[in-house]
Write an enzyme that holds these catalytic residues in place. Structure first.
Site, short mmCIF file in Angstrom:
data_model
loop_
_atom_site.label_atom_id
_atom_site.label_comp_id
_atom_site.label_asym_id
_atom_site.label_seq_id
_atom_site.Cartn_x
_atom_site.Cartn_y
_atom_site.Cartn_z
CD GLU A 119 -3.44 -0.26 1.07
OE1 GLU A 119 -3.54 0.95 1.35
OE2 GLU A 119 -4.39 -0.95 0.74
NE ARG A 304 -1.66 -2.72 -3.57
CZ ARG A 304 -2.54 -2.86 -2.58
NH1 ARG A 304 -2.97 -4.04 -2.23
NH2 ARG A 304 -3.00 -1.81 -1.96
C1 UGA Z 1 -4.72 -4.38 1.24
C2 UGA Z 1 -4.75 -3.98 2.70
O1 UGA Z 1 -4.53 -2.60 2.84
C3 UGA Z 1 -3.68 -4.67 3.49
O2 UGA Z 1 -4.14 -5.95 3.82
C4 UGA Z 1 -2.34 -4.81 2.87
O3 UGA Z 1 -1.38 -3.97 3.44
C5 UGA Z 1 -2.29 -4.71 1.40
O4 UGA Z 1 -3.42 -4.33 0.70
C6 UGA Z 1 -1.81 -6.04 0.83
O5 UGA Z 1 -2.32 -7.09 1.26
O6 UGA Z 1 -0.99 -6.04 -0.08
P1 UGA Z 1 -6.44 -3.90 -0.69
O7 UGA Z 1 -5.79 -4.83 -1.64
O8 UGA Z 1 -7.05 -2.68 -1.29
O9 UGA Z 1 -5.45 -3.43 0.46
O10 UGA Z 1 -7.52 -4.64 0.22
P2 UGA Z 1 -8.75 -5.64 -0.01
O11 UGA Z 1 -9.69 -5.36 1.09
O12 UGA Z 1 -8.26 -7.03 -0.09
O13 UGA Z 1 -9.44 -5.15 -1.37
C7 UGA Z 1 -8.97 -5.47 -2.64
C8 UGA Z 1 -9.91 -4.90 -3.66
O14 UGA Z 1 -11.15 -5.58 -3.59
C9 UGA Z 1 -10.24 -3.42 -3.52
O15 UGA Z 1 -10.28 -2.83 -4.78
C10 UGA Z 1 -11.63 -3.41 -2.89
O16 UGA Z 1 -12.36 -2.26 -3.22
C11 UGA Z 1 -12.24 -4.65 -3.49
N1 UGA Z 1 -13.30 -5.30 -2.68
C12 UGA Z 1 -13.12 -5.57 -1.36
C13 UGA Z 1 -14.49 -5.64 -3.30
O17 UGA Z 1 -14.70 -5.43 -4.51
N2 UGA Z 1 -15.47 -6.26 -2.56
C14 UGA Z 1 -15.31 -6.55 -1.24
O18 UGA Z 1 -16.25 -7.13 -0.62
C15 UGA Z 1 -14.09 -6.20 -0.63
#
Ligand code: UGA
Length: 341
Positions: A119, A304
């Protein structure tokens, strides 16, 4: 070697502890709020566990920093829903509480291996993020989603500055969407505040729709936890001091996948396990906008992808597990946990 792991019951902490105890003769001293992910290691003669809180058990921590050779401060809030809703708690825990630990590592001359994060690159436009070159691009202050990225980035900078000015021996590692068994607590997912894979799996188990935030075109590179732990072990070993003052991406660029494709893959897995699932319901994939799902303080990252050239060159590390295999193992572990509960 004596290793201190704060946050030992977390997703990374428990997997690392198991690996250390089964493949080395090192001792692990670990602290966490609970031990529900540590059943594999509790009772092991080289594992010393304290149920405790980083904000309270300060003397125990200081004593063990003095006693150990390497310190891994893994305590952190790492769920985007919390960054948006409780940004102060994220700053206080992820930055302030960890800063005290880092300062004690400086004071007692101990090596620190710090969990930075994918992040920190945030909305970096590079097609592949490089540890020593890519810009770290954050959104505005009215988007508290970035407080986690900013807290971790500041800690990376403070650690590097302690290295530069006071000789702190350190290595930072940046996990890129690690997945695997025990990724998140299923109770958090029941409340809708979990990371995406756990959230999707638990929604399916509950017979609820999977929700794609803003269409699901955003991509992540999902990395199997055991591959990540391979890299982390090489960092802890630090052969010939190769990891000193370095930052490493630990991610799997080959496992890049959009969130929509992830939803489809998880739904297919769920269908394929139909016979084992009580109250099976045909999966539904729905859309939701980010404001509704997270609140106005959210902003997303569209791509990413890590460069892992540095980890390959210095550590000889490369991730090996395909996305499908990683998803299968994660899904089956959650299914077993769900069935047992
Ligand atoms: C994560 C978290 O910030 C941390 O766990 C970590 O530091 C980092 O990234 C990592 O693991 O590398 P992110 O990948 O955005 O961030 O977190 P998620 O909650 O797994 O979401 C991933 C994507 O899925 C996002 O675009 C989010 O909007 C989407 N999402 C999430 C959905 O479409 N539906 C959901 O129910 C949950």
């Amino acid at each position: 070697m004596k290793v201190l792991i704060l946050g030992v019951n977390g997703f990374i902490g428990n997997a690392l502890t198991r690996r250390i105890l089964t493949t080395t003769d090192w001792e692990v001293f670990g602290m966490d709020l609970s031990a529900n992910k540590l059943e594999h290691s509790l009772g092991h003669e080289r594992f010393h566990y304290l149920e405790g809180d980083i904000t309270i058990n300060k003397e125990w921590i200081e004593y063990h920093i003095k006693k150990c050779d390497v310190v891994l401060p893994l305590v952190a809030i790492a769920t985007p829903a919390t960054y948006v809703k409780e940004p102060l708690r994220v700053f206080e825990l992820d930055f302030e509480e960890n800063l005290r630990v880092i300062r004690q590592c400086v004071k007692y001359g101990k090596r620190v291996v710090f969990p930075s994060t994918s992040e920190v690159y945030a909305m970096c436009p590079d097609p592949e993020f490089k540890e020593d070159e890519s810009p770290l691009v954050l959104g505005p202050i009215n988007k508290p989603r970035w407080i986690y990225s900013c807290s971790k980035q500041l800690m990376d900078r403070v650690i590097a500055a302690y290295g530069q000015q006071e000789g702190l021996q350190y290595t930072c590692f940046r996990p890129f969407n690690w997945i695997g068994p025990k990724l998140d607590d299923m109770d958090a997912a029941k409340e809708g505040s979990s990371r995406v894979l756990t959230q999707f799996i638990v929604n399916l188990f509950q017979g609820k729709p999977i929700e794609l935030v803003d269409g699901g075109a955003q991509k992540r590179c999902f990395t199997y936890v055991e591959d990540g732990i391979d890299g982390l072990m090489l960092i802890i070993r630090n052969k010939d001091g190769i990891c000193d003052s370095q930052i490493f991406n630990l991610g799997n660029p080959k496992n890049e996948c959009s969130i929509q494709d992830l939803a489809e893959k998880v739904s297919a897995l769920y269908r394929s396990r139909k016979a084992k699932i009580k109250d099976f319901k045909e999966p539904v994939i729905a859309g939701v906008n980010a404001d509704t799902y997270y609140g106005k303080g959210y902003q997303d990252i569209t791509t990413r992808k890590p460069s892992v050239a540095k980890a390959k060159k210095l550590l000889g590390w490369e991730p090996r597990t395909s996305l499908d295999h990683a998803l299968e193992r994660t899904f089956d572990a959650f299914l077993e946990e769900w069935t047992r509960a």
